[in-house]
Scaffold this motif. Structure first.
Motif, PDB file in Angstrom:
ATOM      1  N   LEU A 115      86.287   0.302 -77.868  1.00 12.23           N
ATOM      2  CA  LEU A 115      85.864   0.566 -79.234  1.00 12.23           C
ATOM      3  C   LEU A 115      85.345  -0.728 -79.852  1.00 12.23           C
ATOM      4  O   LEU A 115      85.813  -1.819 -79.512  1.00 12.23           O
ATOM      5  CB  LEU A 115      87.028   1.093 -80.072  1.00 12.23           C
ATOM      6  CG  LEU A 115      87.656   2.411 -79.625  1.00 12.23           C
ATOM      7  CD1 LEU A 115      88.823   2.775 -80.542  1.00 12.23           C
ATOM      8  CD2 LEU A 115      86.624   3.529 -79.605  1.00 12.23           C
ATOM      9  N   ALA A 116      84.363  -0.592 -80.747  1.00 12.99           N
ATOM     10  CA  ALA A 116      83.819  -1.761 -81.438  1.00 12.99           C
ATOM     11  C   ALA A 116      84.640  -2.048 -82.693  1.00 12.99           C
ATOM     12  O   ALA A 116      84.986  -1.134 -83.449  1.00 12.99           O
ATOM     13  CB  ALA A 116      82.359  -1.528 -81.805  1.00 12.99           C
ATOM     14  N   VAL A 117      84.965  -3.333 -82.907  1.00  9.92           N
ATOM     15  CA  VAL A 117      85.660  -3.781 -84.110  1.00  9.92           C
ATOM     16  C   VAL A 117      84.713  -4.721 -84.849  1.00  9.92           C
ATOM     17  O   VAL A 117      84.215  -5.686 -84.260  1.00  9.92           O
ATOM     18  CB  VAL A 117      86.973  -4.511 -83.755  1.00  9.92           C
ATOM     19  CG1 VAL A 117      87.731  -4.879 -85.027  1.00  9.92           C
ATOM     20  CG2 VAL A 117      87.837  -3.656 -82.855  1.00  9.92           C
ATOM     21  N   GLN A 118      84.463  -4.441 -86.128  1.00  8.96           N
ATOM     22  CA  GLN A 118      83.447  -5.188 -86.863  1.00  8.96           C
ATOM     23  C   GLN A 118      84.006  -5.710 -88.182  1.00  8.96           C
ATOM     24  O   GLN A 118      84.822  -5.054 -88.832  1.00  8.96           O
ATOM     25  CB  GLN A 118      82.235  -4.292 -87.142  1.00  8.96           C
ATOM     26  CG  GLN A 118      81.560  -3.778 -85.878  1.00  8.96           C
ATOM     27  CD  GLN A 118      80.440  -2.806 -86.190  1.00  8.96           C
ATOM     28  OE1 GLN A 118      80.579  -1.941 -87.046  1.00  8.96           O
ATOM     29  NE2 GLN A 118      79.331  -2.955 -85.486  1.00  8.96           N
ATOM     30  N   GLY A 162      93.891  -7.617 -82.830  1.00  9.82           N
ATOM     31  CA  GLY A 162      94.067  -7.604 -81.384  1.00  9.82           C
ATOM     32  C   GLY A 162      92.786  -7.457 -80.609  1.00  9.82           C
ATOM     33  O   GLY A 162      92.808  -7.235 -79.393  1.00  9.82           O
ATOM     34  N   ALA A 163      91.631  -7.602 -81.275  1.00 11.53           N
ATOM     35  CA  ALA A 163      90.337  -7.426 -80.612  1.00 11.53           C
ATOM     36  C   ALA A 163      89.892  -8.715 -79.939  1.00 11.53           C
ATOM     37  O   ALA A 163      90.335  -9.813 -80.292  1.00 11.53           O
ATOM     38  CB  ALA A 163      89.286  -6.977 -81.623  1.00 11.53           C
ATOM     39  N   THR A 164      88.990  -8.576 -78.977  1.00 12.15           N
ATOM     40  CA  THR A 164      88.376  -9.712 -78.298  1.00 12.15           C
ATOM     41  C   THR A 164      86.976  -9.917 -78.858  1.00 12.15           C
ATOM     42  O   THR A 164      86.122  -9.035 -78.712  1.00 12.15           O
ATOM     43  CB  THR A 164      88.293  -9.476 -76.785  1.00 12.15           C
ATOM     44  OG1 THR A 164      89.607  -9.271 -76.268  1.00 12.15           O
ATOM     45  CG2 THR A 164      87.651 -10.656 -76.086  1.00 12.15           C
ATOM     46  N   PRO A 165      86.693 -11.042 -79.528  1.00 14.04           N
ATOM     47  CA  PRO A 165      85.353 -11.263 -80.088  1.00 14.04           C
ATOM     48  C   PRO A 165      84.290 -11.285 -78.987  1.00 14.04           C
ATOM     49  O   PRO A 165      84.532 -11.791 -77.891  1.00 14.04           O
ATOM     50  CB  PRO A 165      85.468 -12.626 -80.769  1.00 14.04           C
ATOM     51  CG  PRO A 165      86.929 -12.852 -80.953  1.00 14.04           C
ATOM     52  CD  PRO A 165      87.598 -12.163 -79.811  1.00 14.04           C
ATOM     53  N   GLY A 178      83.665  -7.240 -82.018  1.00 10.79           N
ATOM     54  CA  GLY A 178      84.536  -7.393 -80.862  1.00 10.79           C
ATOM     55  C   GLY A 178      84.852  -6.054 -80.241  1.00 10.79           C
ATOM     56  O   GLY A 178      84.518  -4.991 -80.785  1.00 10.79           O
ATOM     57  N   TRP A 179      85.492  -6.095 -79.060  1.00  9.51           N
ATOM     58  CA  TRP A 179      85.870  -4.872 -78.340  1.00  9.51           C
ATOM     59  C   TRP A 179      87.388  -4.778 -78.284  1.00  9.51           C
ATOM     60  O   TRP A 179      88.104  -5.797 -78.313  1.00  9.51           O
ATOM     61  CB  TRP A 179      85.339  -4.850 -76.921  1.00  9.51           C
ATOM     62  CG  TRP A 179      83.928  -5.296 -76.665  1.00  9.51           C
ATOM     63  CD1 TRP A 179      83.494  -5.976 -75.578  1.00  9.51           C
ATOM     64  CD2 TRP A 179      82.758  -5.050 -77.460  1.00  9.51           C
ATOM     65  NE1 TRP A 179      82.143  -6.205 -75.650  1.00  9.51           N
ATOM     66  CE2 TRP A 179      81.657  -5.638 -76.800  1.00  9.51           C
ATOM     67  CE3 TRP A 179      82.532  -4.410 -78.686  1.00  9.51           C
ATOM     68  CZ2 TRP A 179      80.366  -5.591 -77.296  1.00  9.51           C
ATOM     69  CZ3 TRP A 179      81.245  -4.365 -79.180  1.00  9.51           C
ATOM     70  CH2 TRP A 179      80.178  -4.951 -78.493  1.00  9.51           C
ATOM     71  N   ILE A 180      87.867  -3.541 -78.165  1.00  9.67           N
ATOM     72  CA  ILE A 180      89.304  -3.324 -78.032  1.00  9.67           C
ATOM     73  C   ILE A 180      89.558  -2.004 -77.317  1.00  9.67           C
ATOM     74  O   ILE A 180      88.772  -1.048 -77.449  1.00  9.67           O
ATOM     75  CB  ILE A 180      89.985  -3.322 -79.425  1.00  9.67           C
ATOM     76  CG1 ILE A 180      91.486  -3.514 -79.303  1.00  9.67           C
ATOM     77  CG2 ILE A 180      89.652  -2.066 -80.210  1.00  9.67           C
ATOM     78  CD1 ILE A 180      92.183  -3.775 -80.623  1.00  9.67           C
ATOM     79  N   ASP A 181      90.621  -1.946 -76.535  1.00 10.97           N
ATOM     80  CA  ASP A 181      91.041  -0.684 -75.934  1.00 10.97           C
ATOM     81  C   ASP A 181      91.617   0.210 -77.027  1.00 10.97           C
ATOM     82  O   ASP A 181      92.349  -0.264 -77.909  1.00 10.97           O
ATOM     83  CB  ASP A 181      92.104  -0.922 -74.863  1.00 10.97           C
ATOM     84  CG  ASP A 181      91.537  -1.625 -73.640  1.00 10.97           C
ATOM     85  OD1 ASP A 181      90.378  -1.338 -73.276  1.00 10.97           O
ATOM     86  OD2 ASP A 181      92.236  -2.481 -73.065  1.00 10.97           O
ATOM     87  N   PRO A 188      85.612 -21.589 -77.542  1.00 11.77           N
ATOM     88  CA  PRO A 188      86.890 -21.216 -76.932  1.00 11.77           C
ATOM     89  C   PRO A 188      87.042 -19.729 -76.661  1.00 11.77           C
ATOM     90  O   PRO A 188      87.696 -19.334 -75.688  1.00 11.77           O
ATOM     91  CB  PRO A 188      87.924 -21.696 -77.963  1.00 11.77           C
ATOM     92  CG  PRO A 188      87.241 -22.790 -78.695  1.00 11.77           C
ATOM     93  CD  PRO A 188      85.805 -22.370 -78.777  1.00 11.77           C
ATOM     94  N   SER A 189      86.456 -18.890 -77.508  1.00 12.65           N
ATOM     95  CA  SER A 189      86.558 -17.439 -77.305  1.00 12.65           C
ATOM     96  C   SER A 189      85.358 -16.865 -76.561  1.00 12.65           C
ATOM     97  O   SER A 189      85.279 -15.649 -76.343  1.00 12.65           O
ATOM     98  CB  SER A 189      86.694 -16.727 -78.657  1.00 12.65           C
ATOM     99  OG  SER A 189      85.570 -16.982 -79.479  1.00 12.65           O
ATOM    100  N   LYS A 190      84.408 -17.739 -76.146  1.00 16.64           N
ATOM    101  CA  LYS A 190      83.209 -17.326 -75.414  1.00 16.64           C
ATOM    102  C   LYS A 190      82.474 -16.199 -76.144  1.00 16.64           C
ATOM    103  O   LYS A 190      82.101 -15.182 -75.568  1.00 16.64           O
ATOM    104  CB  LYS A 190      83.568 -16.909 -73.989  1.00 16.64           C
ATOM    105  CG  LYS A 190      84.174 -18.038 -73.173  1.00 16.64           C
ATOM    106  CD  LYS A 190      84.471 -17.625 -71.735  1.00 16.64           C
ATOM    107  CE  LYS A 190      85.038 -18.805 -70.948  1.00 16.64           C
ATOM    108  NZ  LYS A 190      85.355 -18.450 -69.547  1.00 16.64           N
ATOM    109  N   THR A 191      82.290 -16.427 -77.432  1.00 18.79           N
ATOM    110  CA  THR A 191      81.624 -15.453 -78.296  1.00 18.79           C
ATOM    111  C   THR A 191      80.160 -15.843 -78.469  1.00 18.79           C
ATOM    112  O   THR A 191      79.846 -17.010 -78.688  1.00 18.79           O
ATOM    113  CB  THR A 191      82.326 -15.396 -79.665  1.00 18.79           C
ATOM    114  OG1 THR A 191      83.694 -15.042 -79.465  1.00 18.79           O
ATOM    115  CG2 THR A 191      81.675 -14.370 -80.573  1.00 18.79           C
TER     116      THR A 191
END
Length: 748
Positions: A455-458, A489-492, A550-553, A526-529
């Protein structure tokens, strides 16, 4: 259309020495030609005043009395402040190279970085000697040494160098040591000359020799130190060419001044001694757009000793000639006086005053010196209001600037700045790349692939610059904006930048945008964004923001409202950024307080969330504009009968925040944040931490709810990850049906 001022020239000051401090105050009072942007680069926000340093060492003056705080001074002068150490200058490309910043372009430059004692040639001096400069290192070593003497009855120190600096250090260190250890204070002074205070009159030298004898200071004249050695802690052997050897607890090095080694590699005009050579106009011989003053400079037509009095006297002529240079006028020569009043502080309430051959000792000279130094320092502790300035800064001839799409920054500015910033971070090409269309192939919009099952987190945020340093401001802004993703808890994955650049020429705007983008890439790394695009406009002041994705399960989403009894609340960063920067706007925040706040704000919350995940985090949010209590209120489900007990004593607080609150400073958002105070059952406004519950934070910490039994291990992990101010600040408990907040732990 709107009328505004456009920047066309960048004037940089390198170093915050006495001369530059005087010039900054004159600029605040009298201004610069229109269109000039001023920047100070220094690695010391508190610059020591040499006239008061000996008495600070003896304990007569405290830190603030004996240091010039450059933060409020630069704000008074409308000068950007860059905290870093300059390591090189390229006068051909007109670039300044710093240890922790990308290169910065200048049009005109002034250098005032002082000098250092020469110790490299003597074996062991670098390892075991404590140089008199840089002064912060000297003071740290001195105060650390005093702490080791607690309960001791004897102390022995050595001072290498018997010039005026070494003499004053010896006399004032003796006074302080006698206060700590009593008559067991032993001072040894090693001097290769035959008389103390080389360069002063014979009368002064005779007076000092008698004083040293009367005060039982061991004076080793005509002794050249050839080495330092140590075979035990707190034991340094001073070896002289004559065979003399003395063991000391500490050895302080106060020899002849030497220049910073990197100056000889710049291509600027330097003499055989490594110091910059300048004309009577204070311009370097080699580059007329580079000025140099203070100890780092030698006036080739009028060489003078490396003394603070000459640096102070160079302030007005430097200001005058900088103004003339920037205005395109003819510069005026400056000739320093040959004789000058010198007052040597004896540490015991007396002083020796001398000028030329005349010399005398009296308690009145010490009082005279106190008056002179106090008046000088008052220039930098007390600033007049705008209407009291003698010549308000004249604006440019107004230029009409377009709004709407006409306010966009030019395409050449964008392409130059982005290409230069991307080249600084080649490691980007090694990252996994979800970007199909982005900055590498600019189009009307970016195209990004979303992994299957994610899922996309914005989120989006933007705010005006709270710092004059665009490189550091960008890092703060990135970390502030990404924290919303970390809190859930999302990954950018990608960001879009929203930037407003101050009006200026293409070259000025390209330099500003480059610094912003370099700071952006630094914080994203650091977050490879990925930075995939954005929008850049012109405006009256610098601002920056990011739309973050970002993405998240689906089963890993971490929301705010999962609180339940049995959970404890952990905060990762100290509070106080709102009140500190509110005070800073009024020239009332000390530079070291702002430095501590910046250190906190540039720290990413990414690793904090990793720690929370490893310790069973249940709910999380980041603390930003609504303040701690406002964001915590959002975490409480309205339908659940829950309450939070806050341990107000446990709140981590930034240095200076309490003093700013006590002085009445508040963020402009503070009062609106206080509306949630009605939800507190037992408010305690008398507690110094209470106002911080409503203080808006920029790039604040994460507030996480974790099982109470896991708090100790979680705090240990956070500390090991660099979140040294992390604290457990409260617990979730069953509600009473009344207000959701209770405060406990009132300090007596």
């Amino acid at each position: 259309m709107q009328e505004t001022t456009s920047i066309h020239t960048d004037l940089f000051f390198v170093g915050g020495g006495h001369t530059h401090a005087i010039v900054l105050r004159k600029i605040g009072m009298e201004g610069l030609p229109p269109g000039v942007r001023l920047t100070l680069i220094t690695n010391l926000v508190d610059t020591p005043y040499s006239g008061m340093l000996p008495c600070h060492i003896s304990g007569l003056y405290d830190f603030d009395q004996s240091h010039i705080d450059l933060r409020p001074l630069t704000r008074f002068a409308n000068c950007r402040l860059i905290m870093d150490e300059v390591v090189n200058i390229d006068p051909q490309q007109q670039r300044i190279h710093c240890r922790h910043h990308p290169p910065m372009a200048y049009d005109a430059l002034s250098i005032d970085i002082g000098s250092t004692p020469g110790t490299v040639a003597v074996p062991g001096a670098k390892e075991y000697g404590i140089p008199a400069k840089p002064v912060p290192r000297l003071l740290r070593a001195w105060h650390d040494y005093l702490e080791t003497l607690a309960g001791a009855s004897a102390a022995t120190i050595g001072i290498v160098g018997g010039g005026v600096g070494g003499v004053e250090l010896a006399l004032n260190m003796q006074v302080r040591l006698q206060q700590v250890v009593g008559p067991g204070a032993n001072i040894h002074v090693f001097h290769r000359g035959g008389r103390l205070a080389t360069g002063r009159s014979r009368a002064t030298q005779r007076q000092l020799a008698k004083i040293f004898r009367d005060r039982h200071i061991h004076t080793h004249l005509s002794e050249s130190v050839c080495g330092l050695a140590s075979n035990a802690p707190d034991a340094v052997q001073v070896h002289c060419e004559s065979g003399l050897s003395v063991t000391c607890d500490r050895v302080f090095w106060v020899t002849n001044a030497s220049a910073a080694p990197w100056l000889s590699h710049t291509g600027l005009s330097v003499g055989e001694d490594g110091f910059l050579q300048v004309q009577d106009t204070l311009q370097t011989l080699s580059h007329p757009n580079v000025f140099a003053v203070g100890d780092v400079a030698t006036m080739v037509n009028h060489p003078r000793p490396k003394a603070g009095v000459f640096a102070v006297r160079q302030g007005p002529p430097l200001y005058e000639n900088l103004y003339r240079y920037l205005a395109g006028d003819r510069l005026k020569p400056f000739k320093p006086q040959r004789q000058f009043l010198n007052i040597i502080d004896l540490g015991d309430g007396n002083a020796i005053a001398s000028r030329g051959r005349w010399s005398a000792q009296s308690v009145w000279f010490r009082r005279w010196k106190h008056w002179i130094d106090g008046n000088f320092m008052a220039l930098f502790h007390q600033f007049p209001a705008m209407e009291q300035r003698s010549k308000p800064i004249a604006p440019d001839k107004p230029t009409a600037q377009c709004a709407g799409c006409g306010a966009k920054v030019g395409q050449s500015v964008l392409s130059q700045a982005l290409a230069r910033a991307r080249s600084d971070f080649p490691e980007i090409q090694q990252w996994a790349n979800p970007v199909k269309i982005g900055l590498n192939s600019p189009d009307d919009a970016a195209v990004v692939a979303i992994p299957a099952g994610k899922l996309a987190v914005q989120t989006v945020d933007q705010f005006p610059a709270l710092l004059d340093d665009p490189y550091i401001f960008a890092q703060i802004c990135v970390n502030h904006c990404l924290s919303d993703l970390f809190a859930m808890g999302a990954t950018p994955q990608t960001v879009l930048a929203l930037a407003t650049l101050p009006y200026g020429t293409d070259a000025v705007q390209a330099e500003t945008l480059y610094q912003l983008m370099a700071g952006t890439y630094q914080a994203l790394s650091p977050s490879k964004t990925w930075l995939v695009g954005g929008h850049t406009t012109e405006g009256p002041q610098l601002s920056l923001g990011f739309a973050c994705n970002g993405w998240i399960d689906p089963d890993q989403i971490l929301t705010k409202q999962n609180l339940r009894p049995g959970l404890s609340l952990v905060l990762t960063k100290p509070l106080g950024t709102g009140v500190l920067f509110a005070a800073d706007m009024q020239l009332a925040a000390k530079g070291r307080w702002i430095d501590a706040a910046v250190t906190s704000m540039v720290q990413s919350n990414q690793q904090a969330m990793d720690c929370f995940r490893a310790h069973g985090v249940v709910a999380c949010t980041d603390i930003t504009g609504f303040g701690l209590l406002g964001h915590l209120y959002e975490m409480l489900p309205r339908s659940a009968n829950l309450a939070v007990e806050l341990s107000i004593d446990a709140l981590p607080v930034l240095p200076g925040a309490h003093r700013c609150l006590a002085a009445g400073y508040r963020s402009s958002l503070h009062d609106r944040n206080c509306q949630v105070a009605c939800q507190v059952s037992n408010p305690q406004p008398q507690h110094p931490n209470y106002p911080l519950l409503f203080d808006p934070q920029t790039s604040g910490g994460l507030l996480a709810a974790i099982p109470t039994g896991r708090v100790p291990d979680c705090l240990t992990a956070l500390n090991q990850s660099g979140y040294v101010h992390s604290a457990a600040i409260g617990e979730v408990v069953p509600g009473t049906g009344q207000t959701p907040f209770a405060i406990r732990g009132l300090a007596s």
